[in-house]
Design a protein around this motif. Sequence first.
Motif, PDB file in Angstrom:
ATOM      1  N   ASP A 134       0.825  -1.212   0.000  1.00 32.57           N
ATOM      2  CA  ASP A 134       0.000   0.000   0.000  1.00 32.57           C
ATOM      3  C   ASP A 134       0.855   1.256   0.000  1.00 32.57           C
ATOM      4  OD1 ASP A 134      -2.305  -1.500  -0.036  1.00 32.57           O
ATOM      5  OD2 ASP A 134      -2.701  -1.313   2.110  1.00 32.57           O
ATOM      6  N   GLY A 135       2.014   1.173  -0.642  1.00 35.42           N
ATOM      7  CA  GLY A 135       2.935   2.305  -0.658  1.00 35.42           C
ATOM      8  C   GLY A 135       2.370   3.536  -1.324  1.00 35.42           C
ATOM      9  N   ASP A 136       1.433   3.353  -2.267  1.00 34.95           N
ATOM     10  CA  ASP A 136       0.838   4.505  -2.936  1.00 34.95           C
ATOM     11  C   ASP A 136      -0.073   5.302  -2.020  1.00 34.95           C
ATOM     12  OD1 ASP A 136      -0.991   2.463  -2.804  1.00 34.95           O
ATOM     13  OD2 ASP A 136      -1.329   2.313  -4.956  1.00 34.95           O
ATOM     14  N   CYS A 137      -0.398   4.761  -0.844  1.00 39.13           N
ATOM     15  CA  CYS A 137      -1.173   5.499   0.162  1.00 39.13           C
ATOM     16  C   CYS A 137      -0.283   6.088   1.255  1.00 39.13           C
ATOM     17  CB  CYS A 137      -2.197   4.578   0.828  1.00 39.13           C
ATOM     18  SG  CYS A 137      -3.348   3.785  -0.289  1.00 39.13           S
ATOM     19  N   ILE A 138       0.998   5.737   1.234  1.00 43.40           N
ATOM     20  CA  ILE A 138       1.908   6.097   2.319  1.00 43.40           C
ATOM     21  C   ILE A 138       2.988   7.080   1.860  1.00 43.40           C
ATOM     22  CG2 ILE A 138       3.608   5.192   3.967  1.00 43.40           C
ATOM     23  CD1 ILE A 138       2.051   2.531   3.882  1.00 43.40           C
ATOM     24  N   SER A 139       3.576   6.801   0.692  1.00 43.59           N
ATOM     25  CA  SER A 139       4.699   7.585   0.183  1.00 43.59           C
ATOM     26  C   SER A 139       4.238   8.527  -0.918  1.00 43.59           C
ATOM     27  CB  SER A 139       5.783   6.649  -0.361  1.00 43.59           C
ATOM     28  OG  SER A 139       6.659   7.327  -1.240  1.00 43.59           O
ATOM     29  N   LEU A 140       4.567   9.817  -0.791  1.00 45.45           N
ATOM     30  CA  LEU A 140       4.230  10.778  -1.833  1.00 45.45           C
ATOM     31  C   LEU A 140       4.927  10.444  -3.150  1.00 45.45           C
ATOM     32  CD1 LEU A 140       4.252  14.178   0.101  1.00 45.45           C
ATOM     33  CD2 LEU A 140       2.296  13.160  -1.080  1.00 45.45           C
ATOM     34  N   SER A 141       6.148   9.921  -3.077  1.00 50.62           N
ATOM     35  CA  SER A 141       6.880   9.572  -4.296  1.00 50.62           C
ATOM     36  C   SER A 141       6.168   8.460  -5.059  1.00 50.62           C
ATOM     37  CB  SER A 141       8.310   9.137  -3.951  1.00 50.62           C
ATOM     38  OG  SER A 141       9.029  10.168  -3.320  1.00 50.62           O
ATOM     39  N   ILE A 142       5.701   7.439  -4.327  1.00 47.18           N
ATOM     40  CA  ILE A 142       4.978   6.346  -4.973  1.00 47.18           C
ATOM     41  C   ILE A 142       3.615   6.835  -5.460  1.00 47.18           C
ATOM     42  CG2 ILE A 142       3.980   4.061  -4.665  1.00 47.18           C
ATOM     43  CD1 ILE A 142       6.128   3.431  -2.641  1.00 47.18           C
ATOM     44  N   ALA A 143       2.949   7.669  -4.680  1.00 50.58           N
ATOM     45  CA  ALA A 143       1.646   8.206  -5.091  1.00 50.58           C
ATOM     46  C   ALA A 143       1.770   9.002  -6.380  1.00 50.58           C
ATOM     47  CB  ALA A 143       1.064   9.076  -3.979  1.00 50.58           C
ATOM     48  N   ALA A 144       2.839   9.780  -6.499  1.00 51.55           N
ATOM     49  CA  ALA A 144       3.060  10.549  -7.731  1.00 51.55           C
ATOM     50  C   ALA A 144       3.262   9.610  -8.916  1.00 51.55           C
ATOM     51  CB  ALA A 144       4.262  11.468  -7.564  1.00 51.55           C
ATOM     52  N   ALA A 145       4.021   8.538  -8.698  1.00 57.06           N
ATOM     53  CA  ALA A 145       4.220   7.549  -9.763  1.00 57.06           C
ATOM     54  C   ALA A 145       2.902   6.872 -10.116  1.00 57.06           C
ATOM     55  CB  ALA A 145       5.252   6.515  -9.322  1.00 57.06           C
ATOM     56  N   SER A 146       2.078   6.621  -9.107  1.00 53.14           N
ATOM     57  CA  SER A 146       0.779   6.004  -9.329  1.00 53.14           C
ATOM     58  C   SER A 146      -0.094   6.862 -10.238  1.00 53.14           C
ATOM     59  CB  SER A 146       0.084   5.775  -7.980  1.00 53.14           C
ATOM     60  OG  SER A 146      -1.248   5.368  -8.131  1.00 53.14           O
ATOM     61  N   VAL A 147      -0.135   8.153  -9.963  1.00 55.47           N
ATOM     62  CA  VAL A 147      -0.954   9.071 -10.760  1.00 55.47           C
ATOM     63  C   VAL A 147      -0.438   9.159 -12.193  1.00 55.47           C
ATOM     64  CG1 VAL A 147      -1.586  11.498 -11.065  1.00 55.47           C
ATOM     65  CG2 VAL A 147      -1.794  10.427  -8.810  1.00 55.47           C
ATOM     66  N   ILE A 148       0.883   9.314 -12.351  1.00 54.50           N
ATOM     67  CA  ILE A 148       1.441   9.459 -13.697  1.00 54.50           C
ATOM     68  C   ILE A 148       1.242   8.178 -14.507  1.00 54.50           C
ATOM     69  CG2 ILE A 148       3.612   9.725 -14.976  1.00 54.50           C
ATOM     70  CD1 ILE A 148       4.460  11.782 -12.879  1.00 54.50           C
ATOM     71  N   ALA A 149       1.446   7.029 -13.888  1.00 55.24           N
ATOM     72  CA  ALA A 149       1.252   5.762 -14.600  1.00 55.24           C
ATOM     73  C   ALA A 149      -0.214   5.580 -14.987  1.00 55.24           C
ATOM     74  CB  ALA A 149       1.718   4.597 -13.739  1.00 55.24           C
ATOM     75  N   LYS A 150      -1.114   5.868 -14.068  1.00 51.05           N
ATOM     76  CA  LYS A 150      -2.541   5.674 -14.313  1.00 51.05           C
ATOM     77  C   LYS A 150      -3.052   6.594 -15.415  1.00 51.05           C
ATOM     78  CE  LYS A 150      -6.913   4.600 -13.586  1.00 51.05           C
ATOM     79  NZ  LYS A 150      -7.472   3.401 -14.252  1.00 51.05           N
ATOM     80  N   VAL A 151      -2.742   7.870 -15.339  1.00 50.71           N
ATOM     81  CA  VAL A 151      -3.243   8.821 -16.338  1.00 50.71           C
ATOM     82  C   VAL A 151      -2.630   8.530 -17.707  1.00 50.71           C
ATOM     83  CG1 VAL A 151      -3.324  11.251 -17.022  1.00 50.71           C
ATOM     84  CG2 VAL A 151      -3.762  10.605 -14.640  1.00 50.71           C
ATOM     85  N   THR A 152      -1.345   8.190 -17.732  1.00 53.48           N
ATOM     86  CA  THR A 152      -0.704   7.843 -19.003  1.00 53.48           C
ATOM     87  C   THR A 152      -1.413   6.662 -19.650  1.00 53.48           C
ATOM     88  OG1 THR A 152       1.466   8.646 -18.264  1.00 53.48           O
ATOM     89  CG2 THR A 152       1.437   7.072 -20.086  1.00 53.48           C
ATOM     90  N   ARG A 153      -1.674   5.628 -18.863  1.00 56.05           N
ATOM     91  CA  ARG A 153      -2.337   4.448 -19.428  1.00 56.05           C
ATOM     92  C   ARG A 153      -3.786   4.747 -19.835  1.00 56.05           C
ATOM     93  NH1 ARG A 153      -5.475   0.122 -18.597  1.00 56.05           N
ATOM     94  NH2 ARG A 153      -4.812  -1.779 -19.714  1.00 56.05           N
ATOM     95  N   ASP A 154      -4.505   5.501 -19.033  1.00 63.17           N
ATOM     96  CA  ASP A 154      -5.884   5.852 -19.388  1.00 63.17           C
ATOM     97  C   ASP A 154      -5.927   6.585 -20.723  1.00 63.17           C
ATOM     98  OD1 ASP A 154      -6.806   4.687 -17.095  1.00 63.17           O
ATOM     99  OD2 ASP A 154      -7.377   6.556 -16.093  1.00 63.17           O
ATOM    100  N   ARG A 155      -4.987   7.479 -20.953  1.00 68.04           N
ATOM    101  CA  ARG A 155      -4.949   8.208 -22.221  1.00 68.04           C
ATOM    102  C   ARG A 155      -4.634   7.264 -23.374  1.00 68.04           C
ATOM    103  NH1 ARG A 155      -1.864  13.962 -20.753  1.00 68.04           N
ATOM    104  NH2 ARG A 155      -3.493  14.743 -19.337  1.00 68.04           N
TER     105      ARG A 155
END
Length: 232
Positions: A134-155
């Motif tokens: 659950d690092g994407d809920c704990i670490s800002l660095s992982i959360a930022a990677a989560s957002v960039i990966a998700k939006v890139t793939r959605d597009r």
Amino acid sequence: MYRRCGFRYEKKLRANGVVRVAGIDEAGRGALAGPVVAAAVVLPEKFRHCRLNDSKQLAPELREEIYVELTSNSQIKWTIGVVDSIEIDRINILRASHNAMRFAVRALIEQPDHVLIDGLPVIPFPFPQTAIIDGDCISLSIAAASVIAKVTRDRMMRDFCAQFPQYSFSQHKGYGTELHLLKLNEFGPCPIHRRSFEPVAQPLLALEELAQIRSSPTRSARREVRVPLPEA
């Protein structure tokens, strides 16, 4: 107990002399179609963001807004790695996800001293790592990677929707929703479907099991696994 996404792990590493810390996460691992996309992100030490969190917990509009904020900030260094459905079928989704993470982090111009990875350790990996459940809920660095990966793939999936409009990829992004399974049953798989995934071959069976799939188990307790960089 709720803990706000922050810099706890990053600060601990920097206190021990680690200068550049990258967060890594992927999107699309559980989809039935399209690529798996990973992002590697290095945030500045003084970075602050009151709304950044795990991409799955953000509304699509807010996720897009935060993506623009992150990618337009010159102090934030980020890259992505992509593995397509053909390679996923060839080597399996776990290896493909790990390769996407390796591609992303190796693409950083300034290589990190340590990486924070969402989930379990990735072995082998070219840098020392700390894997955080659950690092994407704990670490800002992982959360930022989560957002960039998700939006890139959605597009990317919206672009695929223009190529294969009959599957409505823009609505479900390739995941195993009832709509997607119905389209699969009607039209059969298209070139970006993952043929090695059983629901692609048996969409009717998957539809019957959809109710059970929707009832996800309680998330695992958060824990940390540290893996040192192997000696040459």
